[in-house]
Write an enzyme that holds these catalytic residues in place. Structure first.
Site, PDB file in Angstrom:
ATOM      1  N   TYR A 117       1.154  -1.058  -0.724  1.00 26.77           N
ATOM      2  CA  TYR A 117       0.222   0.527   0.237  1.00 26.77           C
ATOM      3  C   TYR A 117       0.945   1.208   0.045  1.00 26.77           C
ATOM      4  O   TYR A 117       0.696   1.889  -0.940  1.00 26.77           O
ATOM      5  CB  TYR A 117      -0.940   0.199   1.334  1.00 26.77           C
ATOM      6  CG  TYR A 117      -2.167   0.722   1.368  1.00 26.77           C
ATOM      7  CD1 TYR A 117      -2.744   1.528   0.851  1.00 26.77           C
ATOM      8  CD2 TYR A 117      -1.709   1.724   2.633  1.00 26.77           C
ATOM      9  CE1 TYR A 117      -4.052   2.309   0.900  1.00 26.77           C
ATOM     10  CE2 TYR A 117      -2.372   2.868   2.286  1.00 26.77           C
ATOM     11  CZ  TYR A 117      -3.677   2.952   2.096  1.00 26.77           C
ATOM     12  OH  TYR A 117      -4.746   4.522   1.861  1.00 26.77           O
TER      13      TYR A 117
ATOM     14  N   LYS B  35       0.987   4.402  -2.954  1.00 31.87           N
ATOM     15  CA  LYS B  35       0.754   5.319  -2.987  1.00 31.87           C
ATOM     16  C   LYS B  35       1.196   6.728  -2.532  1.00 31.87           C
ATOM     17  O   LYS B  35       1.652   7.310  -3.461  1.00 31.87           O
ATOM     18  CB  LYS B  35       0.187   5.323  -1.073  1.00 31.87           C
ATOM     19  CG  LYS B  35      -1.352   4.610  -0.852  1.00 31.87           C
ATOM     20  CD  LYS B  35      -2.328   5.713  -1.339  1.00 31.87           C
ATOM     21  CE  LYS B  35      -3.379   4.962  -1.105  1.00 31.87           C
ATOM     22  NZ  LYS B  35      -4.741   5.490  -2.447  1.00 31.87           N
TER      23      LYS B  35
HETATM   24  P1  NAD Z   1     -13.518   2.946   0.955  1.00 33.81           P
HETATM   25  O1  NAD Z   1     -13.176   1.310   0.614  1.00 33.81           O
HETATM   26  O2  NAD Z   1     -14.947   3.604   1.896  1.00 33.81           O
HETATM   27  O3  NAD Z   1     -13.547   2.541  -0.426  1.00 33.81           O
HETATM   28  C1  NAD Z   1     -12.970   2.857  -1.796  1.00 33.81           C
HETATM   29  C2  NAD Z   1     -13.220   2.599  -2.621  1.00 33.81           C
HETATM   30  O4  NAD Z   1     -12.636   1.914  -3.764  1.00 33.81           O
HETATM   31  C3  NAD Z   1     -14.422   2.037  -2.622  1.00 33.81           C
HETATM   32  O5  NAD Z   1     -16.072   2.816  -3.763  1.00 33.81           O
HETATM   33  C4  NAD Z   1     -14.324   0.395  -3.777  1.00 33.81           C
HETATM   34  O6  NAD Z   1     -15.727   0.531  -4.765  1.00 33.81           O
HETATM   35  C5  NAD Z   1     -13.287   1.014  -4.750  1.00 33.81           C
HETATM   36  N1  NAD Z   1     -12.300   0.603  -5.352  1.00 33.81           N
HETATM   37  C6  NAD Z   1     -11.944  -0.418  -4.924  1.00 33.81           C
HETATM   38  N2  NAD Z   1     -11.426  -1.429  -6.227  1.00 33.81           N
HETATM   39  C7  NAD Z   1     -11.614  -0.845  -7.793  1.00 33.81           C
HETATM   40  C8  NAD Z   1     -11.515  -1.607  -8.033  1.00 33.81           C
HETATM   41  N3  NAD Z   1     -11.041  -2.321  -8.631  1.00 33.81           N
HETATM   42  N4  NAD Z   1     -11.731  -0.782  -9.066  1.00 33.81           N
HETATM   43  C9  NAD Z   1     -13.033   0.213  -9.114  1.00 33.81           C
HETATM   44  N5  NAD Z   1     -13.435   0.736  -7.851  1.00 33.81           N
HETATM   45  C10 NAD Z   1     -12.510   0.320  -6.984  1.00 33.81           C
HETATM   46  O7  NAD Z   1     -12.063   3.378   1.001  1.00 33.81           O
HETATM   47  P2  NAD Z   1     -11.902   4.894   1.726  1.00 33.81           P
HETATM   48  O8  NAD Z   1     -11.957   4.772   3.344  1.00 33.81           O
HETATM   49  O9  NAD Z   1     -12.693   5.953   1.656  1.00 33.81           O
HETATM   50  O10 NAD Z   1     -10.736   5.865   0.797  1.00 33.81           O
HETATM   51  C11 NAD Z   1     -10.990   6.441  -0.532  1.00 33.81           C
HETATM   52  C12 NAD Z   1      -9.213   6.556  -0.725  1.00 33.81           C
HETATM   53  O11 NAD Z   1      -8.664   6.876   0.293  1.00 33.81           O
HETATM   54  C13 NAD Z   1      -8.477   5.478  -1.368  1.00 33.81           C
HETATM   55  O12 NAD Z   1      -7.891   5.086  -1.797  1.00 33.81           O
HETATM   56  C14 NAD Z   1      -7.563   5.046   0.822  1.00 33.81           C
HETATM   57  O13 NAD Z   1      -6.264   4.427   0.247  1.00 33.81           O
HETATM   58  C15 NAD Z   1      -7.508   7.157   0.733  1.00 33.81           C
HETATM   59  N6  NAD Z   1      -7.233   6.604   2.116  1.00 33.81           N
HETATM   60  C16 NAD Z   1      -7.916   6.425   2.904  1.00 33.81           C
HETATM   61  C17 NAD Z   1      -7.476   6.083   4.357  1.00 33.81           C
HETATM   62  C18 NAD Z   1      -8.676   6.363   5.693  1.00 33.81           C
HETATM   63  O14 NAD Z   1      -8.704   5.860   6.644  1.00 33.81           O
HETATM   64  N7  NAD Z   1      -9.746   5.797   5.499  1.00 33.81           N
HETATM   65  C19 NAD Z   1      -6.293   6.772   4.728  1.00 33.81           C
HETATM   66  C20 NAD Z   1      -4.967   7.019   3.835  1.00 33.81           C
HETATM   67  C21 NAD Z   1      -5.882   6.943   2.347  1.00 33.81           C
END
Ligand code: NAD
Length: 239
Positions: free
Chosen positions: A150, A154
């Site tokens: 990851y 990133k």
């Molecule tokens: P989440 O799991 O709620 O959402 C992730 C989304 O990605 C989902 O809608 C899913 O359908 C989509 N996805 C996954 N695989 C896919 C594919 N093959 N094709 C198309 N879509 C796909 O996660 P979140 O917490 O809302 O995270 C959103 C972004 O923020 C991500 O990139 C995550 O890495 C990043 N992020 C989140 C956090 C956190 O603490 N939640 C921290 C740092 C970064």
């Protein structure tokens, strides 16, 4: 009316981003992978407020699926705000990581960004106004034990952001990365217990999806025209 695409728009952070972008006057494509129900719900919510949105589904890891879906979207005109938000994690210490875990995480978080962005750039360039906002992570800046796959993906997004920002600067297109810390939602509930958050986050709480979405909305606005090639943290002072 400018049009936006938010990948992973049905997820925790993505849905907050879709709502705020729609509220700021954009037409928003709420993207989902396979399951359109959640995306439909977000679209209905946005329309209920009098703003505009539509659902689009495709797997961002399939070059063919991306190109097909993007072709359809572009029939109506360019996408001028692209939020590359879709992401997954599949954690293991590197010594015990399966090849599939490495590849899958790189595929969604980094290759997906490449397929979607490349497909949308030319028409965006022709409008001479654009915003590309990439959802990186604090793990991509600092590393995180158990997340080499990851973190690599990133961090890769950050490198791509900086390069693309330079390529697009003369076209009035800004390209930035956001690096959230711990944001409440499905991705973090099991991974970061309350005690861990109290001990490791100086603000002693997780951030909210809305707090990330506010930054996206600002970066997507005219006010952020001179901010490009940056990595901006949303992390409660963790770094
Ligand atoms: P989440 O799991 O709620 O959402 C992730 C989304 O990605 C989902 O809608 C899913 O359908 C989509 N996805 C996954 N695989 C896919 C594919 N093959 N094709 C198309 N879509 C796909 O996660 P979140 O917490 O809302 O995270 C959103 C972004 O923020 C991500 O990139 C995550 O890495 C990043 N992020 C989140 C956090 C956190 O603490 N939640 C921290 C740092 C970064």
């Amino acid at each position: 009316m400018k049009r936006a695409l938010v990948t992973g728009g049905s997820g925790g952070i993505g849905s907050a981003v879709c709502e705020q972008l729609a509220e700021s006057g954009l037409f928003v494509y709420v993207h989902a992978n396979k399951n359109p129900e959640k995306a439909n719900y977000i679209v209905e919510k946005i329309r209920g407020r009098g703003d505009q949105a539509a659902v689009i589904t495709f797997d961002i890891t399939s070059e063919e699926a991306v190109n097909q879906a993007v072709k359809k979207i572009l029939e109506e005109g360019a996408i001028q705000v692209l939020v590359n938000n879709a992401g997954i994690h599949d954690d293991a210490i590197l010594a015990g990581m399966e090849t599939m875990q490495w590849q899958k995480v790189l595929d969604v978080n980094l290759n997906g960004f490449f397929y979607v962005t490349r497909a949308l750039l030319m028409p965006m360039m022709q409008t001479r106004w654009g915003r590309v906002i990439n959802m990186s992570s604090l793990a991509g800046v600092m590393g995180n034990r158990g997340q080499a796959n990851y973190s690599a993906a990133k961090a890769g997004l950050i490198g791509a952001t900086k390069s693309l920002a330079q390529e697009m600067a003369s076209r009035n297109i800004t390209v930035n990365a956001i690096a959230p810390g711990v944001i409440s939602g499905d991705m973090t509930t099991d991974v970061f217990p309350d005690d861990w958050i109290k001990n490791n986050v100086p603000m002693k709480r997780a951030g909210t999806p809305g707090e990330v979405a506010s930054l996206v909305a600002f970066l997507a606005s005219d006010s952020a025209a001179y901010i490009s090639g940056q990595v901006i943290g949303v992390n409660g002072a963790m770094a």
